[in-house]
Write a protein that holds these residues in place. Structure first.
Motif, short mmCIF file in Angstrom:
data_model
loop_
_atom_site.label_atom_id
_atom_site.label_comp_id
_atom_site.label_asym_id
_atom_site.label_seq_id
_atom_site.Cartn_x
_atom_site.Cartn_y
_atom_site.Cartn_z
N LEU A 243 0.91 -1.32 -0.08
CA LEU A 243 0.17 0.12 -0.19
C LEU A 243 0.95 1.23 0.08
O LEU A 243 0.47 2.44 -0.15
N GLY A 244 2.07 1.05 0.33
CA GLY A 244 2.95 2.11 0.36
C GLY A 244 3.43 2.72 1.78
O GLY A 244 3.90 3.67 1.71
N GLY A 245 3.03 1.88 2.57
CA GLY A 245 3.18 2.47 3.96
C GLY A 245 4.64 2.46 4.19
O GLY A 245 5.37 1.49 3.82
N VAL A 246 5.22 3.18 5.17
CA VAL A 246 6.60 3.32 5.63
C VAL A 246 6.69 3.39 7.10
O VAL A 246 5.91 4.17 7.71
N ALA B 219 6.12 3.89 17.89
CA ALA B 219 6.56 3.78 16.46
C ALA B 219 5.49 4.68 15.78
O ALA B 219 4.50 5.33 16.16
N VAL B 220 5.84 5.13 14.20
CA VAL B 220 5.10 5.68 13.63
C VAL B 220 4.96 4.99 12.26
O VAL B 220 5.90 4.88 11.46
N LEU B 221 3.92 4.52 11.81
CA LEU B 221 3.69 4.08 10.26
C LEU B 221 2.86 5.00 9.40
O LEU B 221 1.84 5.61 9.99
N GLN B 222 3.62 5.55 8.26
CA GLN B 222 2.94 6.43 7.47
C GLN B 222 2.61 5.99 6.34
O GLN B 222 3.28 5.41 5.45
N LEU B 223 1.16 6.29 6.04
CA LEU B 223 0.67 5.77 4.81
C LEU B 223 0.25 6.88 4.10
O LEU B 223 -0.67 7.67 4.16
N PRO B 224 0.97 7.15 2.89
CA PRO B 224 0.70 8.38 1.83
C PRO B 224 -0.89 7.86 1.30
O PRO B 224 -0.72 6.83 0.76
N PHE C 284 -2.82 13.35 1.26
CA PHE C 284 -2.99 13.49 2.69
C PHE C 284 -2.31 12.22 3.08
O PHE C 284 -1.83 11.39 2.47
N GLN C 285 -2.00 12.01 4.53
CA GLN C 285 -1.64 10.62 4.84
C GLN C 285 -2.06 10.26 6.29
O GLN C 285 -2.79 11.17 7.00
N LEU D 24 -3.05 5.14 18.04
CA LEU D 24 -3.67 6.60 17.57
C LEU D 24 -3.85 6.39 16.09
O LEU D 24 -2.50 6.27 15.49
N LEU D 25 -4.91 7.07 15.52
CA LEU D 25 -5.01 6.78 14.11
C LEU D 25 -5.11 8.35 13.84
O LEU D 25 -6.01 8.97 14.05
N ARG D 26 -4.33 8.95 12.97
CA ARG D 26 -4.27 10.29 12.57
C ARG D 26 -4.37 10.65 11.17
O ARG D 26 -3.39 10.10 10.67
N LEU D 27 -5.28 11.22 10.50
CA LEU D 27 -5.41 11.59 9.35
C LEU D 27 -5.14 13.11 9.08
O LEU D 27 -5.92 13.68 9.77
#
Lengths: 412, 340
Positions: free
Chosen positions: B188-191, B221-226, B248-249, B271-274
């Protein structure tokens, strides 16, 4: 009023009698009614009118594919323009099974249903699209007619958007067109499956009013059909601009130019010990010769059965063995370049031989690593293939061609 | 553009020289024609490679086994330019191919063109993740069927890893702390951004997560999904999102209360942050983040919003995350699981 080179007087007389000046949907309806009532002149008039879009389409096919695929214009025309200009009765022909109606112009008119909204010229082009004799002839020459319904189904939203941005119409916004295209794609599989089950064949499906109303209930079915055809037209223009579609581009490539780098250079990529190159070259030569000795005679023997009926095939192989290019072979045999390419299957044959040689070489320690790497395996096969297709000396004959010449001599 | 300046609409297609012409029995499916073409191609080349499973060659749900390699036979129309691999199929453990062969088929005319072969690794590099599956351009496939024959003859099966399918079970968030990111999220492009501890505190503060707040501790940790909205207004992720018109991410941040006895370093919340990719931007109105954890569902929609937050506590239940946007297919993310 013309029918090819014919100018039937009866058609001109009927046109004058009905006060017709320019072809139009209204005049078509007038003539249809008259022909159905027994006016043979009006029927002939319609046949003349229908022949023009048929001729345009035939010439279009010839322009697109004629040269490379050896399409004969007269033969193409015979499927659609077999009208001799003689008087015929529409009521009498309409009583026959549609596929038995001749000439083809008459078949177009007999099958026309004005209530579906499409004009007669459009219907003529649609009927030609499904002409089985034409399709068979084209298929035999390596050409397919593109069905609008298959094209719409197979084209991605990405390409539809691109096509409409370049060649769209003001009648529909791009977003609305994409939504309609998506609805078409979703409904198509079930509709096609039902058609196959009912008719026991896959060819001939076209969306009916029920299908069109299902995918766009907010507008009349004919409006939906018209919009789908506009999308189809935009896609076709895009494909023409793109160089006749991706599959065509591959076909147009014909013979691929071989990489001129020497096999010795390529060995470094495949073999472990560069210092043993001379020994490896000898192993490679031996493996290639064994692979050639098996594959080339087998390929010629597979084709040999056709040589009696088609001596051009043997001639093509002979010219290939002597170093002739595809174009020269096509000219010498009087066939299209596509025919030559399909006969010789040079790419397929060279890869098969190269792979067989690589398989043998793998037994040698220097080439064992090939089995563990996609890149290594492909580099070795490509290098072997280049060796097969490239003359050892400038002006010489490539090893694959020499093998063909040798095998032909043995067969003789 | 005037009519005379427009390109002529294409009427015909040249059958590629390598295409196989079959005589289709009425009602032959694409799969049936493609398998027949594959067998014919082997016969023409005199390659007696074993092809199975014999009783299920025509079953589109089954992989082919060609010379010990698992091959997924993909079929599309002759005029196709893109291929969509449904996400549901990718999640099936029985569909783990090493190679993918694409057959372009005209069922009416019995024409089969093998567009090319990809390894599983090459597919994952070429594919774009979309809401409904993986999208692969047809031109990404190369080498025709000959490439398949070359690879299955020359390579050892161990040389080709199978396609990694998304796990049916929830992806353990605990693995993120060790820098392990499941293939499904990578697709999915997650980093994964596992910053060192001193940066964690900084990052927590910059994200507005402060120690001792009501129900949160520090970010582990932080998973960033563009993410983004493409030109069709559809949700997309990964590389497609980077080219999107609205970007957005989604940040997925496992958190832990530092003082929880015996649980230091173990996430007990998520925590899910958009948020928009560009600072100062707004999220698209109507963009909705929906999360289900067991029987509990939370949902928040953007309306002139600069950020959307949802917080989850520790639970044995799987966490399913979805993004919704009017007119777009739902983007459903792989299920997650907080460690117990």
């Amino acid at each position: 009023m013309v029918l090819g080179v014919l100018e039937p007087e009866a058609a001109a007389e009927a046109a004058a009698r009905h006060g017709l000046e320019e072809p139009s949907a209204a005049s078509d309806r007038l003539l249809l009614a008259a022909a159905a009532a027994g006016d043979d002149g009006a029927f002939l008039c319609l046949r003349c009118l229908v022949s023009e879009p048929l001729e345009q389409k035939v010439r279009g096919i010839q322009r697109e594919r004629g040269q490379r695929h050896g399409l004969d214009l007269i033969t193409l025309a015979s499927f659609a323009l077999d009208d001799d200009g003689q008087r015929r009765s529409l009521p009498a022909l309409a009583a026959l099974v549609e596929t038995e109606v001749r000439p083809f112009t008459a078949q177009v008119i007999c099958s026309y249903d004005a209530s579906k909204g499409a004009g007669l010229p459009h219907w003529a082009r649609t009927k030609l699209q499904t002409n089985p004799e034409l399709k068979l002839y084209l298929r035999q020459h390596g050409v397919l007619l593109i069905s609008p319904w298959a094209l719409l189904k197979d084209t991605s939203p990405t390409r539809v958007r691109e096509a409409l941005q370049l060649f769209g119409t003001a009648r529909i916004s791009i977003d609305r067109a994409l939504a309609l295209h998506a609805a078409y794609g979703e409904a198509y599989p079930a509709a096609k499956a039902a058609y196959v089950q009912r008719h026991h064949r896959r060819s001939g499906w076209a969306p009916d009013a029920a299908f069109l109303e299902q995918i766009a209930p907010q507008q009349p079915a004919e409006a939906t059909r018209s919009l789908l055809e506009a999308i189809d037209l935009a896609i076709r223009r895009l494909l023409t601009q793109r160089g006749l579609a991706s599959l065509d581009a591959q076909a147009e490539l014909g013979q691929e130019p071989a990489d001129p780098r020497s096999l010795g250079d390529a060995l470094d990529a495949a073999a472990d010990a560069a210092a043993e190159t001379a020994e490896q070259l000898a192993q490679i030569e031996a493996a290639l010769q064994r692979a050639l000795a098996t594959a080339v005679p087998a390929a010629l023997q597979q084709d040999q059965a056709k040589w009696v009926r088609s001596p051009e095939r043997r001639q093509a192989w002979r010219l290939y063995g002597e170093g002739g290019g595809q174009r020269a072979i096509a000219e010498a045999t009087g066939k299209g370049q596509a025919w030559v390419s399909k006969l010789l299957r040079e790419r397929e044959l060279s890869i098969t031989i190269a792979t067989a040689a690589a398989l043998e070489l793998q037994r040698h320690p220097a080439f064992a690593a090939v089995a563990a790497s996609v890149e290594g395996a492909e580099r070795l096969v490509e290098a072997l293939r280049n060796h097969l297709l490239t003359p050892e000396q400038e002006g010489g004959i490539a090893p694959l061609r020499r093998a063909v010449a040798h095998s032909l001599a043995v067969l003789d | 553009m005037t009519d005379s300046a427009l390109p002529e609409p294409l009427l015909t297609l040249a059958i590629p020289d390598e295409a196989l012409l079959l005589e289709p029995a009425s009602g032959s499916s694409r799969r049936e024609l493609a398998v027949a073409a594959l067998q014919q191609a082997m016969a023409c080349r005199q390659l007696p490679l074993p092809l199975g499973p014999e009783q299920a060659l025509h079953d589109p749900e089954r992989l082919l086994i060609l010379n010990r390699f698992a091959v997924q036979l993909l079929c599309a129309g002759l005029l196709s330019d893109e291929l969509l691999l449904p996400r549901a199929a990718l999640g099936d453990a029985s569909m783990a191919p090493q190679l993918l062969l694409l057959a372009l088929v005209d069922e009416e005319e019995g024409v089969v063109q093998f567009a090319g072969t990809l390894t599983a690794t090459e597919l994952q590099r070429s594919a774009q993740a979309r809401a409904d599956g993986l999208c692969v351009p047809v031109e990404a496939f190369r080498g025709g069927v000959d490439r398949l024959f070359t690879l299955v003859q020359l390579l050892q099966p161990a040389a080709l890893p199978p396609l990694q399918s998304p796990s049916r079970a929830g992806v353990s968030i605990g693995g993120w702390l060790a820098g392990q990111l499941d293939a499904a999220w990578q697709l999915l492009g997650g980093v994964l951004l596992p910053p060192p501890p001193e940066q964690l505190a900084f990052r927590s503060a910059s994200m507005g997560i402060t120690a001792g707040s009501d129900d949160l501790g520090e970010a582990l940790a932080v998973l960033q999904l563009p993410l983004g909205l493409d030109t069709a207004g559809h949700l997309c992720s990964g590389s497609a999102a980077e080219a999107a018109i609205e970007r957005f991410q989604l940040l997925l941040i496992p958190t832990a209360r530092p003082l929880a006895a015996g649980r230091t370093g173990v996430p007990d919340g998520l925590l899910l942050r958009l948020e928009p990719s560009l600072q100062g931007d707004l999220l698209p109105d109507g963009l909705t983040l929906r999360v289900q954890q067991g029987a509990v569902q939370q949902s928040v929609a953007a309306s002139g919003s600069t950020r959307l937050d949802l917080r989850l506590g520790s639970s044995a239940a799987l966490i399913s995350v979805q993004l919704h946007y009017p007119g777009s297919p739902v983007l459903a993310l792989p299920p997650l699981q907080l460690p117990l």
